[in-house]
Design an enzyme around this catalytic site. Sequence first.
Site, short mmCIF file in Angstrom:
data_model
loop_
_atom_site.label_atom_id
_atom_site.label_comp_id
_atom_site.label_asym_id
_atom_site.label_seq_id
_atom_site.Cartn_x
_atom_site.Cartn_y
_atom_site.Cartn_z
N ASP A 14 0.82 -1.22 0.00
CA ASP A 14 0.00 0.00 0.00
C ASP A 14 0.85 1.27 0.00
OD1 ASP A 14 -2.45 -1.55 0.30
OD2 ASP A 14 -1.79 -1.87 2.37
N HIS A 42 -3.78 -1.67 -6.61
CA HIS A 42 -3.09 -0.45 -7.03
C HIS A 42 -4.12 0.59 -7.46
CE1 HIS A 42 0.95 -2.71 -7.85
NE2 HIS A 42 0.57 -2.72 -6.59
#
Length: 433
Positions: A14, A42
């Site tokens: 992340d 993503h």
Amino acid sequence: MNKNIVILGTQWGDEGKGKVVDCLTKDSSYVVRYQGGHNAGHTLVVNDKKIILHLIPSGLLHKNVIGIIANGVVVSPFELIKEIKMLETHNIFVHKRLFISNSSPLILQYHIEMDIAREKKLGISALGTTGRGIGPAYEDKIARRALRIGDLKNEKTLSIRLEKIVNYYNHQLVSFYKHKPVDYKIILRDLLPTIDLIYDMIKDTTSILHTAIQSNKKIIFEGAQGSFLDIDHGTYPYVTSSNSTIGGVITGTGVGSKSLDYILGVTKAYSTRVGYGPFPTELFDDVDKHFSKKGHEFGSTTGRKRRTGWLDAVALCRSVRINSLSGLCITKLDVLDGLHEIKICTAYKNINTLEIISFPDIDEWKNIEPIYETYPGWNKKTLGIKKLIDLPYEARNYINRIEEITQIPVDIISTGPDRSDIIFVRDIFFIKK
């Protein structure tokens, strides 16, 4: 000139890799996913529209780029088709410029059921997987029983092998986990229609990449997850099932290390983690609330609230060494706006022995206390700033300190969610080795 650039996460995932890949691939010919599966998430913001990709390489948003899902990736054909169709709603068409390795292992329903059954049986000791079958699919690969993308080209062989592996899984699901069995006929029925949709995409992607390298094409290798979720170098057992460090690029594509010109490590200006596992700088105060709210810290794959904490430079330095990083990209600098003070963890201390620990064993983590350096924050907004000189002095000082601690340069700084909110300190395509 650097032709082949690796972009990987230095923390627990992340970190904002997708945006960085998106920004760099506009000048590239290929973008390559080399490990993980659709457990990655993503997030890209383009013209105020949010696009979340789990399996397809982020750089395919640029219409001149060819995408590769290489052999190190485990692939759910259903999720792949779902993403392809989602991109089409944004007028992004990838059928003729996305290729999938014939060696990529398949993720099918029995993997998902096994993932769910195991987590349920573990109860409070569960690892916190995404429940998407990633781990069981990699197990099949290592045990040499996996069905692979290339098997879809031979329906008769596929049918025979699928029935055998379904029997193998059902024995465990029913007998040990007391879980519902999966139906071989239903899996085959659902799988067969996917073949025509992706048939022309199935290729020997290693050969494609070798040809591209020989032709001096620019290639971006896009990592998923982060270094401390790596099966070998992460905070085991709270890790993923693939190599998310630099080794995964080589084994997951068939491209040798000498062909890699520059390795960019992406790190948030603070730290986050989803799910269980060690997280020494974790916060439970108003700063945690600040990070969660301003940084929108909720998993793009699971939707779970991310745990937040100060930047862990001990872990970051280890990631620099493991991955032989050429430079760093600091993301979400703007999330630090408005904080009175900012901390960096520069060492770990064992609270029982007072010993300074380089990197703890799994049983030692609970006794670890972070040692911090504290720096003044800033009130000026950094959101959307595109030049280093325009950052507040305190923000530049923070960046400089990260460079001093890690002993590598910060080459890129992200100052917001949009692809245009970025500072290129140096053009990494033209940095000399």
